[in-house]
Motif scaffolding. Sequence first.
Motif, short mmCIF file in Angstrom:
data_model
loop_
_atom_site.label_atom_id
_atom_site.label_comp_id
_atom_site.label_asym_id
_atom_site.label_seq_id
_atom_site.Cartn_x
_atom_site.Cartn_y
_atom_site.Cartn_z
N TYR A 198 11.42 -33.80 29.92
CA TYR A 198 12.43 -33.35 30.87
C TYR A 198 12.99 -34.48 31.70
N ALA A 199 12.32 -35.64 31.68
CA ALA A 199 12.86 -36.82 32.36
C ALA A 199 14.18 -37.24 31.72
N LEU A 200 14.36 -36.91 30.46
CA LEU A 200 15.62 -37.20 29.76
C LEU A 200 16.78 -36.49 30.47
N VAL A 201 16.57 -35.24 30.85
CA VAL A 201 17.61 -34.49 31.58
C VAL A 201 17.84 -35.13 32.95
N GLY A 202 16.76 -35.50 33.63
CA GLY A 202 16.89 -36.17 34.93
C GLY A 202 17.66 -37.47 34.83
N GLY A 203 17.38 -38.25 33.79
CA GLY A 203 18.11 -39.50 33.57
C GLY A 203 19.59 -39.25 33.32
N ALA B 260 21.26 -38.27 36.60
CA ALA B 260 21.45 -39.44 37.46
C ALA B 260 22.64 -40.27 36.97
N PHE B 261 22.72 -40.48 35.66
CA PHE B 261 23.84 -41.23 35.09
C PHE B 261 25.16 -40.51 35.35
N LYS B 262 25.17 -39.21 35.14
CA LYS B 262 26.41 -38.45 35.30
C LYS B 262 26.88 -38.44 36.75
N VAL B 263 25.96 -38.24 37.69
CA VAL B 263 26.34 -38.25 39.10
C VAL B 263 26.86 -39.63 39.51
N ALA B 264 26.20 -40.69 39.06
CA ALA B 264 26.65 -42.04 39.41
C ALA B 264 28.04 -42.33 38.84
N SER B 265 28.27 -41.93 37.60
CA SER B 265 29.59 -42.19 37.00
C SER B 265 30.67 -41.33 37.64
N LYS B 266 30.35 -40.07 37.96
CA LYS B 266 31.33 -39.22 38.65
C LYS B 266 31.62 -39.74 40.04
N TRP B 267 30.59 -40.19 40.73
CA TRP B 267 30.77 -40.74 42.07
C TRP B 267 31.75 -41.91 42.02
N GLN B 268 31.55 -42.80 41.07
CA GLN B 268 32.42 -43.96 40.91
C GLN B 268 33.84 -43.51 40.58
N SER B 269 33.96 -42.57 39.68
CA SER B 269 35.27 -42.07 39.28
C SER B 269 36.00 -41.41 40.44
N THR C 234 27.78 -28.54 33.92
CA THR C 234 26.58 -29.31 33.59
C THR C 234 25.36 -28.41 33.46
N GLY C 235 25.18 -27.52 34.42
CA GLY C 235 24.02 -26.63 34.38
C GLY C 235 24.01 -25.73 33.17
N VAL C 236 25.15 -25.12 32.88
CA VAL C 236 25.24 -24.21 31.73
C VAL C 236 24.99 -24.96 30.43
N ASN C 237 25.57 -26.14 30.28
CA ASN C 237 25.40 -26.89 29.04
C ASN C 237 23.94 -27.30 28.82
N ILE C 238 23.30 -27.79 29.87
CA ILE C 238 21.90 -28.22 29.72
C ILE C 238 21.00 -27.01 29.44
N LEU C 239 21.22 -25.92 30.15
CA LEU C 239 20.40 -24.72 29.91
C LEU C 239 20.64 -24.14 28.51
N ALA C 240 21.88 -24.14 28.05
CA ALA C 240 22.17 -23.64 26.70
C ALA C 240 21.50 -24.51 25.66
N GLY C 241 21.56 -25.82 25.86
CA GLY C 241 20.89 -26.73 24.93
C GLY C 241 19.39 -26.55 24.94
N ALA C 242 18.81 -26.38 26.14
CA ALA C 242 17.36 -26.17 26.23
C ALA C 242 16.97 -24.86 25.55
N LEU C 243 17.78 -23.82 25.73
CA LEU C 243 17.51 -22.54 25.07
C LEU C 243 17.56 -22.70 23.55
#
Length: 156
Positions: free
Chosen positions: A78-83, A86-95, A133-142
């Motif tokens: 699950y650290a993969l999801v956390g990583g 973190a990457f997505k928030v950092a890139s969105k913040w910059q954008s 983001t939440g829906v995509n990750i949960l759908a993938g996990a399911l």
Amino acid sequence: MGYTALGILVTGVLIGAFWYWDLVNRIFNKIDLKINDVPEGIDERLWKALSAGSQMPGRVIGILEMIIGAIAAWTASYALVGGWLAFKVASKWQSWSNIVKIPNELKGLDGVDYLRCRRLWSDKIMTRFLIGTGVNILAGALAGYSGKCVVLLLLP
């Protein structure tokens, strides 16, 4: 076909089905998160141009997020999801800070009207980002968990 291959196939089919059904947009349409009303003081053509655009880049990121969620569920990493988050928030913040920055004022618009437009625009972008983001990750996990369950149920 081995059990693992069958589980991976089930995972892939479910991810493909979620992507084909355009799960995120279906949810958005159900909860009516589209901003259709043109805010006072903004030209209708300008607002529609700002609100339009291709959804394909978001859908491609969505399938990537589903795959990340599926891999995390399969491997219990699950650290993969956390990583990824973190990457997505950092890139969105910059954008958002540098590329899509909205000016503090617009000539010809009352301050309150412009503030309302900025709030509506911000709500639309942030809500889509978080729910998508939440829906995509949960759908993938399911999908990943379902594929893994198929393997575990079929093993002798």
